[in-house]
Write a protein that holds these residues in place. Structure first.
Motif, PDB file in Angstrom:
ATOM      1  N   ILE A  56       0.844  -1.202   0.000  1.00 38.47           N
ATOM      2  CA  ILE A  56       0.000   0.000   0.000  1.00 38.47           C
ATOM      3  C   ILE A  56       0.883   1.257   0.000  1.00 38.47           C
ATOM      4  CG2 ILE A  56      -1.692   1.349   1.309  1.00 38.47           C
ATOM      5  CD1 ILE A  56      -2.786  -1.365   2.358  1.00 38.47           C
ATOM      6  N   ALA A  57       1.940   1.234   0.820  1.00 34.06           N
ATOM      7  CA  ALA A  57       2.854   2.383   0.873  1.00 34.06           C
ATOM      8  C   ALA A  57       3.520   2.614  -0.476  1.00 34.06           C
ATOM      9  CB  ALA A  57       3.901   2.159   1.956  1.00 34.06           C
ATOM     10  N   GLU A  58       3.911   1.546  -1.143  1.00 34.35           N
ATOM     11  CA  GLU A  58       4.551   1.674  -2.458  1.00 34.35           C
ATOM     12  C   GLU A  58       3.574   2.244  -3.481  1.00 34.35           C
ATOM     13  OE1 GLU A  58       6.840  -1.050  -5.808  1.00 34.35           O
ATOM     14  OE2 GLU A  58       6.405  -1.898  -3.853  1.00 34.35           O
ATOM     15  N   LEU A  59       2.341   1.737  -3.485  1.00 39.87           N
ATOM     16  CA  LEU A  59       1.338   2.263  -4.412  1.00 39.87           C
ATOM     17  C   LEU A  59       1.065   3.741  -4.145  1.00 39.87           C
ATOM     18  CD1 LEU A  59      -1.160  -0.733  -4.475  1.00 39.87           C
ATOM     19  CD2 LEU A  59       0.322   0.042  -6.352  1.00 39.87           C
ATOM     20  N   LYS A  63       1.902   6.955  -6.599  1.00 37.92           N
ATOM     21  CA  LYS A  63       0.634   7.567  -7.025  1.00 37.92           C
ATOM     22  C   LYS A  63      -0.137   6.641  -7.959  1.00 37.92           C
ATOM     23  CE  LYS A  63       2.606  12.098  -6.539  1.00 37.92           C
ATOM     24  NZ  LYS A  63       2.259  13.008  -5.665  1.00 37.92           N
ATOM     25  N   SER A  64      -0.166   5.363  -7.565  1.00 38.56           N
ATOM     26  CA  SER A  64      -0.807   4.331  -8.381  1.00 38.56           C
ATOM     27  C   SER A  64      -2.098   3.797  -7.777  1.00 38.56           C
ATOM     28  CB  SER A  64       0.163   3.159  -8.586  1.00 38.56           C
ATOM     29  OG  SER A  64       1.300   3.585  -9.288  1.00 38.56           O
ATOM     30  N   LEU A  65      -2.576   4.426  -6.732  1.00 42.17           N
ATOM     31  CA  LEU A  65      -3.851   3.987  -6.162  1.00 42.17           C
ATOM     32  C   LEU A  65      -4.976   4.434  -7.091  1.00 42.17           C
ATOM     33  CD1 LEU A  65      -3.063   4.646  -2.426  1.00 42.17           C
ATOM     34  CD2 LEU A  65      -3.506   2.431  -3.473  1.00 42.17           C
ATOM     35  N   PRO A  66      -6.061   3.664  -7.159  1.00 39.39           N
ATOM     36  CA  PRO A  66      -7.088   3.915  -8.169  1.00 39.39           C
ATOM     37  C   PRO A  66      -7.849   5.238  -8.039  1.00 39.39           C
ATOM     38  CG  PRO A  66      -7.774   2.148  -6.688  1.00 39.39           C
ATOM     39  CD  PRO A  66      -6.356   2.491  -6.344  1.00 39.39           C
ATOM     40  N   THR A  67      -8.004   5.734  -6.802  1.00 37.76           N
ATOM     41  CA  THR A  67      -8.774   6.977  -6.630  1.00 37.76           C
ATOM     42  C   THR A  67      -8.089   7.880  -5.613  1.00 37.76           C
ATOM     43  OG1 THR A  67     -10.096   6.114  -4.795  1.00 37.76           O
ATOM     44  CG2 THR A  67     -10.962   5.722  -7.023  1.00 37.76           C
ATOM     45  N   ALA A  71      -6.153   6.998  -2.004  1.00 36.32           N
ATOM     46  CA  ALA A  71      -4.874   7.606  -1.623  1.00 36.32           C
ATOM     47  C   ALA A  71      -4.982   8.302  -0.267  1.00 36.32           C
ATOM     48  CB  ALA A  71      -4.434   8.602  -2.694  1.00 36.32           C
ATOM     49  N   ALA A  72      -6.128   8.932   0.000  1.00 35.83           N
ATOM     50  CA  ALA A  72      -6.321   9.608   1.276  1.00 35.83           C
ATOM     51  C   ALA A  72      -6.439   8.607   2.427  1.00 35.83           C
ATOM     52  CB  ALA A  72      -7.568  10.494   1.216  1.00 35.83           C
ATOM     53  N   GLN A  73      -7.005   7.437   2.160  1.00 36.05           N
ATOM     54  CA  GLN A  73      -7.197   6.425   3.202  1.00 36.05           C
ATOM     55  C   GLN A  73      -5.970   5.526   3.394  1.00 36.05           C
ATOM     56  OE1 GLN A  73     -10.742   4.346   2.053  1.00 36.05           O
ATOM     57  NE2 GLN A  73     -12.084   5.990   2.708  1.00 36.05           N
ATOM     58  N   ALA A  74      -5.042   5.539   2.451  1.00 38.53           N
ATOM     59  CA  ALA A  74      -3.885   4.638   2.517  1.00 38.53           C
ATOM     60  C   ALA A  74      -3.061   4.802   3.800  1.00 38.53           C
ATOM     61  CB  ALA A  74      -3.009   4.812   1.284  1.00 38.53           C
TER      62      ALA A  74
END
Length: 157
Positions: A56-59, A63-67, A71-74
């Motif tokens: 999750i940290a890497e994504l 900046k590869s999270l879907p929304t 990204a805010a919840q990661a």
């Protein structure tokens, strides 16, 4: 008490060693069917949780999270996983130092039957009722001794 059992296998295969950690006394003679805690399975689950947090940290970093919401919840998700892993590791340390009953760690992912031998796993034996009573008696005596050392609490304002 730490007991190791060496189990002979086929002549062309190496010996398998099984280790069962028992904090106070040997198992009862009718211990068949008793569920033990597999240390290997417990550590494997913790490893998976840490891998998930790292992914999750890497994504997030890439900046590869879907929304934007993901990204805010990661960071919250990463923190949640790390808090849970820390709590489980703390509890595992307490079990390994005989401060807590291995039964408290027992779960579907780490439960193995006593008579299921054949791998070099470390198994944690849940305490008997007598062991739990002895442990609680020691905790009570320790708390009473600390209370006597501290003396009476002065009255408030």
């Amino acid at each position: 008490m730490l007991a190791s059992v060496h189990l002979p296998e086929a002549e062309d295969q190496p010996m398998t060693e099984l280790t069962v950690i028992d904090c106070a006394q040997p198992p009862p003679p009718n211990g068949e069917g008793t569920q033990l805690v597999s240390l290997s399975a417990e550590l494997s689950l913790l490893e998976d949780a840490l891998t998930a947090a790292a992914n999750i940290a890497e994504l997030l970093a890439m900046k590869s999270l879907p929304t934007d919401e993901a990204a805010a919840q990661a960071p919250i998700a990463i923190n949640g996983v790390l808090v849970l892993v820390t709590a489980r590791m703390t509890h595992l340390r307490r079990v390994l130092s005989c401060e807590a009953d291995p039964r408290e760690l027992l779960a579907a992912h780490n439960s193995v039957p006593e008579n299921e031998l054949g791998d070099p796993d470390v198994r944690l034996r849940p305490w008997t009722a007598g062991q739990r009573a002895t442990h609680l008696t020691r905790l009570l005596a320790k708390a009473e001794a600390e209370a006597r050392r501290e003396g009476p609490t002065p009255p408030g304002p």
